[in-house]
Design a protein around this motif. Structure first.
Motif, PDB file in Angstrom:
ATOM      1  N   ARG A   1       0.827  -1.214   0.000  1.00  0.00           N
ATOM      2  CA  ARG A   1       0.000   0.000   0.000  1.00  0.00           C
ATOM      3  C   ARG A   1       0.858   1.260   0.000  1.00  0.00           C
ATOM      4  NH1 ARG A   1      -3.282  -3.064   3.626  1.00  0.00           N
ATOM      5  NH2 ARG A   1      -2.257  -2.085   5.412  1.00  0.00           N
ATOM      6  N   LEU A   2       1.946   1.253   0.770  1.00  0.00           N
ATOM      7  CA  LEU A   2       2.826   2.423   0.804  1.00  0.00           C
ATOM      8  C   LEU A   2       3.506   2.646  -0.550  1.00  0.00           C
ATOM      9  CD1 LEU A   2       4.484   2.017   4.323  1.00  0.00           C
ATOM     10  CD2 LEU A   2       2.773   3.699   3.626  1.00  0.00           C
ATOM     11  N   GLU A   3       3.923   1.579  -1.203  1.00  0.00           N
ATOM     12  CA  GLU A   3       4.537   1.735  -2.524  1.00  0.00           C
ATOM     13  C   GLU A   3       3.546   2.326  -3.525  1.00  0.00           C
ATOM     14  OE1 GLU A   3       5.992  -2.070  -3.589  1.00  0.00           O
ATOM     15  OE2 GLU A   3       7.809  -1.933  -2.341  1.00  0.00           O
ATOM     16  N   ARG A   4       2.308   1.863  -3.461  1.00  0.00           N
ATOM     17  CA  ARG A   4       1.296   2.431  -4.356  1.00  0.00           C
ATOM     18  C   ARG A   4       1.044   3.898  -4.054  1.00  0.00           C
ATOM     19  NH1 ARG A   4      -3.148  -2.522  -4.099  1.00  0.00           N
ATOM     20  NH2 ARG A   4      -1.904  -4.056  -5.278  1.00  0.00           N
ATOM     21  N   ALA A   5       1.032   4.251  -2.755  1.00  0.00           N
ATOM     22  CA  ALA A   5       0.808   5.653  -2.391  1.00  0.00           C
ATOM     23  C   ALA A   5       1.955   6.534  -2.872  1.00  0.00           C
ATOM     24  CB  ALA A   5       0.643   5.772  -0.874  1.00  0.00           C
TER      25      ALA A   5
ATOM     26  N   LEU B   1       4.110  10.559  -6.719  1.00  0.00           N
ATOM     27  CA  LEU B   1       5.052  10.970  -7.760  1.00  0.00           C
ATOM     28  C   LEU B   1       4.328  11.313  -9.057  1.00  0.00           C
ATOM     29  CD1 LEU B   1       7.956   8.416  -7.200  1.00  0.00           C
ATOM     30  CD2 LEU B   1       7.886  10.828  -6.546  1.00  0.00           C
ATOM     31  N   ALA B   2       3.293  10.549  -9.378  1.00  0.00           N
ATOM     32  CA  ALA B   2       2.534  10.853 -10.594  1.00  0.00           C
ATOM     33  C   ALA B   2       1.843  12.211 -10.480  1.00  0.00           C
ATOM     34  CB  ALA B   2       1.510   9.748 -10.851  1.00  0.00           C
ATOM     35  N   HIS B   3       1.251  12.494  -9.324  1.00  0.00           N
ATOM     36  CA  HIS B   3       0.604  13.796  -9.128  1.00  0.00           C
ATOM     37  C   HIS B   3       1.629  14.925  -9.153  1.00  0.00           C
ATOM     38  CE1 HIS B   3      -3.203  11.972  -8.556  1.00  0.00           C
ATOM     39  NE2 HIS B   3      -2.936  11.429  -7.364  1.00  0.00           N
ATOM     40  N   ARG B   4       2.804  14.678  -8.596  1.00  0.00           N
ATOM     41  CA  ARG B   4       3.829  15.721  -8.611  1.00  0.00           C
ATOM     42  C   ARG B   4       4.271  16.038 -10.037  1.00  0.00           C
ATOM     43  NH1 ARG B   4       8.990  16.238  -9.325  1.00  0.00           N
ATOM     44  NH2 ARG B   4      10.152  17.876  -8.216  1.00  0.00           N
TER      45      ARG B   4
END
Length: 253
Positions: A154-158, A163-166
């Motif tokens: 879950r943390l890796e997905r978050a 990073l995608a949003h950034r």
């Protein structure tokens, strides 16, 4: 109760003058009751156990370890055997003592075997309990490991989503922010004194260089060439230097 529990068994000598051996492993010499240490009574279970099997087991056990003393067979019979065999009283006494010692040894061996069997049963029970506890702990540890693996996923997905949003935010900022006009930026300082102009230019150049370095670090992070921790560390250093250069440029105006 019987037949679900083992029956009460008693062994009595046939002759009135006969006596039971003290400390017999299977028979109480005071009451004649057969102890539960008899293997067949100890392992009694329905429908596997029966009275016929109990009698056979009892005969085999008492044949191996006789419950009657040697002297209880009667002096008359002993005298007759002695007369027929032609043995002297010393030899007869020696045989009698030998039989008594053998019976005593058999009784002690029976008691030791019963005690050893009881100790083995206790050890088996203790080891079974320990095994059950270890199995429970193993299951708990397995569940904890699975929970940690799920949390890591879950943390890796978050982090990936962040990073995608950034990246989208940086692209939007580059798209919406107007490019600075060097002529306009330098015009107010054209009339500055000769002593402040070089320092202002140096501070402004360092500030713009920090911006370029931060953008380069962002692209490296998006491409996977730089870890997130290293990116944050370098951006903090560059932001601090950029702040001081910006402050120096503002003081030079």
């Amino acid at each position: 109760e019987y037949p679900y529990r083992p029956p009460l068994v008693f062994a009595f000598p046939a002759a009135p003058s006969a006596a039971l051996v003290p400390d017999h492993p299977f028979v109480d010499h005071r009451t004649g009751r057969v102890h539960r240490t008899l293997p067949y009574l100890e392992g009694w279970s329905v429908p596997r156990s029966s009275l016929a099997g109990l009698v056979r087991s009892l005969v085999a056990a008492l044949r191996m370890c006789h419950p009657l003393t040697t002297a209880s067979f009667g002096f008359a019979a002993g005298d007759a055997r002695t007369t027929r065999a032609g043995a002297t009283p010393v030899e007869e006494e020696r045989r009698r003592m030998h039989a008594v010692l053998v019976d005593e040894l058999a009784a002690r061996l029976g008691r030791d075997a019963a005690a050893f069997r009881g100790g083995v049963d206790e050890d088996i029970h203790a080891m079974s309990s320990m095994q059950a506890g270890l199995r429970t702990r193993g299951d708990a540890m397995g569940r904890a490991v699975r929970d940690l693996e799920e949390e890591r996923t879950r943390l890796e997905r978050a982090v990936t989503a962040s990073l995608a949003h950034r990246g989208k935010l940086l692209a939007w900022l580059h798209k919406t922010s107007p490019a600075p006009d060097p002529g306009v930026a330098l015009a107010p300082h054209a009339a500055a004194g000769r002593g402040d102009a070089p320092r202002w230019l140096e501070s402004k150049a360092a500030e713009l260089a920090a911006d370029d370095a931060i953008d380069t670090l962002g692209r490296a992070l998006e491409n996977g060439e730089l870890s997130f921790q290293e990116y944050i560390k370098r951006v903090k250093i560059l932001a601090r230097e950029q702040f001081f250069h910006c402050y120096a440029a503002s003081k030079s105006t």
